[in-house]
Design a protein around this motif. Structure first.
Motif, PDB file in Angstrom:
ATOM      1  N   UNK A  38     -12.556  -2.990-132.581  1.00  0.00           N
ATOM      2  CA  UNK A  38     -12.283  -2.120-131.488  1.00  0.00           C
ATOM      3  C   UNK A  38     -11.103  -2.440-130.195  1.00  0.00           C
ATOM      4  N   UNK A  39     -11.000  -3.624-129.919  1.00  0.00           N
ATOM      5  CA  UNK A  39     -10.242  -3.737-129.088  1.00  0.00           C
ATOM      6  C   UNK A  39      -8.735  -3.693-128.694  1.00  0.00           C
ATOM      7  N   UNK A  40      -8.725  -3.110-130.516  1.00  0.00           N
ATOM      8  CA  UNK A  40      -7.462  -2.161-131.267  1.00  0.00           C
ATOM      9  C   UNK A  40      -7.346  -1.387-130.791  1.00  0.00           C
ATOM     10  N   UNK A  41      -8.197  -0.423-130.728  1.00  0.00           N
ATOM     11  CA  UNK A  41      -8.092   0.602-130.903  1.00  0.00           C
ATOM     12  C   UNK A  41      -8.182   1.640-129.532  1.00  0.00           C
ATOM     13  N   UNK A  98     -13.914  -4.713-122.480  1.00  0.00           N
ATOM     14  CA  UNK A  98     -12.923  -3.650-122.645  1.00  0.00           C
ATOM     15  C   UNK A  98     -13.050  -2.770-122.852  1.00  0.00           C
ATOM     16  N   UNK A  99     -13.100  -1.562-122.294  1.00  0.00           N
ATOM     17  CA  UNK A  99     -13.179  -0.399-122.173  1.00  0.00           C
ATOM     18  C   UNK A  99     -12.308   1.075-122.719  1.00  0.00           C
ATOM     19  N   UNK A 100     -13.365   2.077-123.654  1.00  0.00           N
ATOM     20  CA  UNK A 100     -12.066   3.272-123.698  1.00  0.00           C
ATOM     21  C   UNK A 100     -12.599   3.639-122.075  1.00  0.00           C
ATOM     22  N   UNK A 101     -11.426   4.435-121.732  1.00  0.00           N
ATOM     23  CA  UNK A 101     -11.127   5.040-120.305  1.00  0.00           C
ATOM     24  C   UNK A 101     -11.423   6.329-120.894  1.00  0.00           C
ATOM     25  N   UNK A 122      -4.153   4.544-123.082  1.00  0.00           N
ATOM     26  CA  UNK A 122      -2.496   4.861-122.199  1.00  0.00           C
ATOM     27  C   UNK A 122      -2.345   6.765-122.594  1.00  0.00           C
ATOM     28  N   UNK A 123      -2.671   6.657-123.579  1.00  0.00           N
ATOM     29  CA  UNK A 123      -2.579   7.967-124.055  1.00  0.00           C
ATOM     30  C   UNK A 123      -3.491   8.462-123.069  1.00  0.00           C
ATOM     31  N   UNK A 124      -4.752   8.819-122.654  1.00  0.00           N
ATOM     32  CA  UNK A 124      -5.733   8.865-122.306  1.00  0.00           C
ATOM     33  C   UNK A 124      -5.853   8.753-120.806  1.00  0.00           C
ATOM     34  N   UNK A 125      -5.328   7.516-119.959  1.00  0.00           N
ATOM     35  CA  UNK A 125      -4.782   7.499-118.741  1.00  0.00           C
ATOM     36  C   UNK A 125      -3.391   8.457-118.523  1.00  0.00           C
ATOM     37  N   UNK A 126      -2.718   8.695-119.113  1.00  0.00           N
ATOM     38  CA  UNK A 126      -1.573   9.685-118.781  1.00  0.00           C
ATOM     39  C   UNK A 126      -1.703  10.754-118.852  1.00  0.00           C
ATOM     40  N   UNK A 127      -2.366  11.242-120.025  1.00  0.00           N
ATOM     41  CA  UNK A 127      -3.147  13.119-119.968  1.00  0.00           C
ATOM     42  C   UNK A 127      -3.593  13.431-118.821  1.00  0.00           C
TER      43      UNK A 127
END
Length: 188
Positions: A73-76, A152-155, A82-87
């Motif tokens: 899960x941490x790797x995912x 570690x959380x998903x943005x 970074x993809x979510x944050x940038x977009x």
């Protein structure tokens, strides 16, 4: 071509430019835009992320999730953040709230499928308790504990604040000598 005028397939007229969909809608006197002299225009300009860019963004996220079927899960999370944050930051200056909510829902559905695939013999409640945590007021955070008890959380797209562009006041110009106004504006 960078932009196109669309008036086909049932779409209202507008312009698509740099991933944004720019359209004007009729508005009443209390919701209408104003020109520089304060005169009511009779319409409101609405700028949103284009449907094509939303689809490309979602497909990119789905591809990362699919390619990390066996990853922890941490790797995912480290690949998706970074993809979510940038977009989300790119579209944070326009009307994006509904778009962010829709994307977060679609990603949630993808992550549920990812988690259930990893544990086919466990029930849904067990899977949810393993991968989703409560952080603050939010009960549905895709998160995991790492070494040292850090989480570690998903943005989330919707956690990105929408900060609209601030128009230049009246007749101001960078050449008028008002350094205080322009330096504070550039600082933001």
């Amino acid at each position: 071509m960078a932009h196109t005028l669309t008036e086909y397939k049932g779409e209202k007229p507008g312009i698509k430019f740099l991933g944004f969909d720019i359209r004007q809608f009729l508005a009443g006197k209390y919701r209408t835009g104003k020109n520089t002299n304060g005169k009511l225009l009779g319409f409101k300009t609405n700028i949103t992320p284009s449907k094509e860019k939303q689809k490309v963004h979602y497909q990119k996220i789905a591809k990362v999730i699919e390619s990390h079927k066996a990853a922890p899960q941490a790797g995912l999370i480290k690949h998706l953040n970074p993809i979510i944050r940038g977009w989300a930051k790119y579209y944070a200056t326009v009307v994006s709230k509904d778009t962010y909510s829709n994307l977060d829902h679609l990603i949630y559905q993808k992550l549920i499928a990812w988690a259930k695939r990893r544990h086919p013999h466990k029930n849904s409640q067990w899977v949810v308790n393993k991968y989703w945590k409560t952080i603050g007021d939010n009960n549905w955070v895709f998160a995991t504990k790492q070494e040292g008890e850090t989480t570690l959380r998903l943005l989330s797209h919707k956690d990105t604040p929408i900060v609209p562009h601030v128009k230049v006041k009246g007749e101001s110009s960078p050449y008028d000598g008002n350094l205080v106004y322009w330096s504070s504006r550039m600082g933001q």
